[in-house]
Design an enzyme around this catalytic site. Sequence first.
Site, mmCIF file in Angstrom:
data_model
loop_
_atom_site.group_PDB
_atom_site.id
_atom_site.type_symbol
_atom_site.label_atom_id
_atom_site.label_comp_id
_atom_site.label_asym_id
_atom_site.label_seq_id
_atom_site.Cartn_x
_atom_site.Cartn_y
_atom_site.Cartn_z
ATOM 1 N N LYS A 1 -54.916 35.530 0.325
ATOM 2 C CA LYS A 1 -53.933 35.354 1.401
ATOM 3 C C LYS A 1 -53.113 36.626 1.638
ATOM 4 O O LYS A 1 -52.502 36.781 2.701
ATOM 5 C CB LYS A 1 -53.002 34.178 1.096
ATOM 6 C CG LYS A 1 -51.985 34.399 -0.017
ATOM 7 C CD LYS A 1 -51.125 33.170 -0.221
ATOM 8 C CE LYS A 1 -50.110 33.356 -1.340
ATOM 9 N NZ LYS A 1 -49.112 34.399 -1.052
ATOM 10 N N ASP A 2 -53.088 37.541 0.667
ATOM 11 C CA ASP A 2 -52.319 38.783 0.805
ATOM 12 C C ASP A 2 -53.132 39.927 1.408
ATOM 13 O O ASP A 2 -52.611 41.035 1.576
ATOM 14 C CB ASP A 2 -51.788 39.228 -0.565
ATOM 15 C CG ASP A 2 -50.757 38.273 -1.137
ATOM 16 O OD1 ASP A 2 -50.099 37.574 -0.349
ATOM 17 O OD2 ASP A 2 -50.616 38.221 -2.370
ATOM 18 N N ARG B 1 -43.760 30.893 7.531
ATOM 19 C CA ARG B 1 -44.651 29.767 7.821
ATOM 20 C C ARG B 1 -44.084 28.481 7.237
ATOM 21 O O ARG B 1 -44.008 27.440 7.919
ATOM 22 C CB ARG B 1 -46.053 30.037 7.233
ATOM 23 C CG ARG B 1 -46.973 28.811 7.241
ATOM 24 C CD ARG B 1 -48.262 29.072 6.443
ATOM 25 N NE ARG B 1 -48.000 29.471 5.070
ATOM 26 C CZ ARG B 1 -47.783 28.617 4.077
ATOM 27 N NH1 ARG B 1 -47.780 27.314 4.295
ATOM 28 N NH2 ARG B 1 -47.558 29.063 2.852
ATOM 29 N N ARG B 2 -43.673 28.534 5.980
ATOM 30 C CA ARG B 2 -43.106 27.339 5.346
ATOM 31 C C ARG B 2 -41.807 26.921 6.021
ATOM 32 O O ARG B 2 -41.589 25.740 6.297
ATOM 33 C CB ARG B 2 -42.864 27.612 3.857
ATOM 34 C CG ARG B 2 -44.117 27.844 3.048
ATOM 35 C CD ARG B 2 -43.795 28.235 1.619
ATOM 36 N NE ARG B 2 -44.996 28.568 0.848
ATOM 37 C CZ ARG B 2 -45.081 29.579 0.000
ATOM 38 N NH1 ARG B 2 -44.045 30.372 -0.200
ATOM 39 N NH2 ARG B 2 -46.195 29.801 -0.662
ATOM 40 N N ARG C 1 -37.309 36.048 -2.634
ATOM 41 C CA ARG C 1 -38.431 36.943 -2.902
ATOM 42 C C ARG C 1 -38.539 37.259 -4.380
ATOM 43 O O ARG C 1 -37.664 36.952 -5.162
ATOM 44 C CB ARG C 1 -38.271 38.236 -2.088
ATOM 45 C CG ARG C 1 -38.596 38.012 -0.603
ATOM 46 C CD ARG C 1 -39.224 39.212 0.034
ATOM 47 N NE ARG C 1 -40.249 39.823 -0.787
ATOM 48 C CZ ARG C 1 -40.473 41.123 -0.847
ATOM 49 N NH1 ARG C 1 -39.708 41.953 -0.158
ATOM 50 N NH2 ARG C 1 -41.433 41.609 -1.597
ATOM 51 N N ARG D 1 -38.577 34.352 -9.150
ATOM 52 C CA ARG D 1 -38.102 33.261 -8.301
ATOM 53 C C ARG D 1 -37.689 32.045 -9.124
ATOM 54 O O ARG D 1 -36.692 31.389 -8.816
ATOM 55 C CB ARG D 1 -39.178 32.893 -7.275
ATOM 56 C CG ARG D 1 -39.186 33.842 -6.082
ATOM 57 C CD ARG D 1 -40.227 33.448 -5.056
ATOM 58 N NE ARG D 1 -41.520 34.044 -5.354
ATOM 59 C CZ ARG D 1 -42.617 33.842 -4.642
ATOM 60 N NH1 ARG D 1 -42.580 33.036 -3.596
ATOM 61 N NH2 ARG D 1 -43.749 34.442 -4.956
ATOM 62 N N CYS E 1 -48.351 38.297 7.185
ATOM 63 C CA CYS E 1 -47.561 37.614 6.169
ATOM 64 C C CYS E 1 -46.347 36.919 6.781
ATOM 65 O O CYS E 1 -45.870 35.931 6.269
ATOM 66 C CB CYS E 1 -47.094 38.651 5.137
ATOM 67 S SG CYS E 1 -47.242 38.125 3.434
#
Length: 344
Positions: free
Chosen positions: A87-88, A138-139, A156, A162, A251
Amino acid sequence: MTTEKPRRKFTLASRASQLAQVQTNAVRDALAALHPDIEFATSFMTTGGDHNQSQALYLLGGKALWTKELEVAMLEGKVDMLVHCFKDVPTTLPDGCEIAGVLEREDPVDCLVVRKGASWKTLEEMPDGSVVGTSSVRRVAQLKRKFPKLVFKDARGNLNTRLAKLDAPDSPYAAIVLAKAGMVRLGWGDRITCDLGPPTLLYAVSQGALAIEIRADDDQARAMCRSITHWPTEWTCRAERACLRVLEGGCSVPVGVSTRLRQAAEGEPHVLKMTGAVTSLGGDKHVEHTIEAHVHTVEEAEAIGVRLAQMLKETGGKEILEEIKADREQKIERAQANGEQVEA
């Protein structure tokens, strides 16, 4: 008398985070199991995304922030393979680079992790005004639609950072939202409060999958990567990436997907079912479509992703993405006016 050519050693590289190292070691072990006569080594380095963990990803230079330094080292011949969270990885790679291997996908959904000692088990149970941390627009965009009374704040850092921010005595967060795959790979599944999957939250393109990037002229590396590739994961991820490429997302763009490949008997077409969505930053605009079709090849799977992206753009997604781009440019200008360094 002939001199035996020395055996080549292959070096796998990735970011230096604990998760990246666990993932890279897993890929190394998978390769070594199938190629016991080859020597594999690992190398870990800090990327631009690791250096800057204070600014929102929305204001930074997109996915290349995680991959650029690694790709330079590979193209210079210092390392041979790069292990990424798929995904990155940008949907367009630098000249001379290619994705040669894709490992079987972990559960791609997101998950909720509440602060230690909290009694909430779901987002629905959390009091109005509770602060939920995530680094993903997105979230935020999707969850704002469903939970308008919650507050979403940027959070972040790598997973360790986190979780530490969440559990700190002075933490502003009641909970954070993370990719489930990373928590599982680190053995921290017991911290997961609940899954956040479709239809509540569509996941990021290629989330949960690992990809191996190589130099495009390295035939030996390609052959080894193909030997550990899980083709159903490759097909679904390439379909999702084709969709994102058309939408020109990165992203920081609220594009969510949910994809399933139903495998058929030999000689019969497989069935790909793919849902995609584009959501405005405020959650007030949302475009979502699903395509289900027979596919015989990975190229046909990619074509489904392209079709889905075009449907999304033609039914309101294009306007949403243009608004997001304009908003990002305004925020970058403000950040630069305040003396912040921004990679536009």
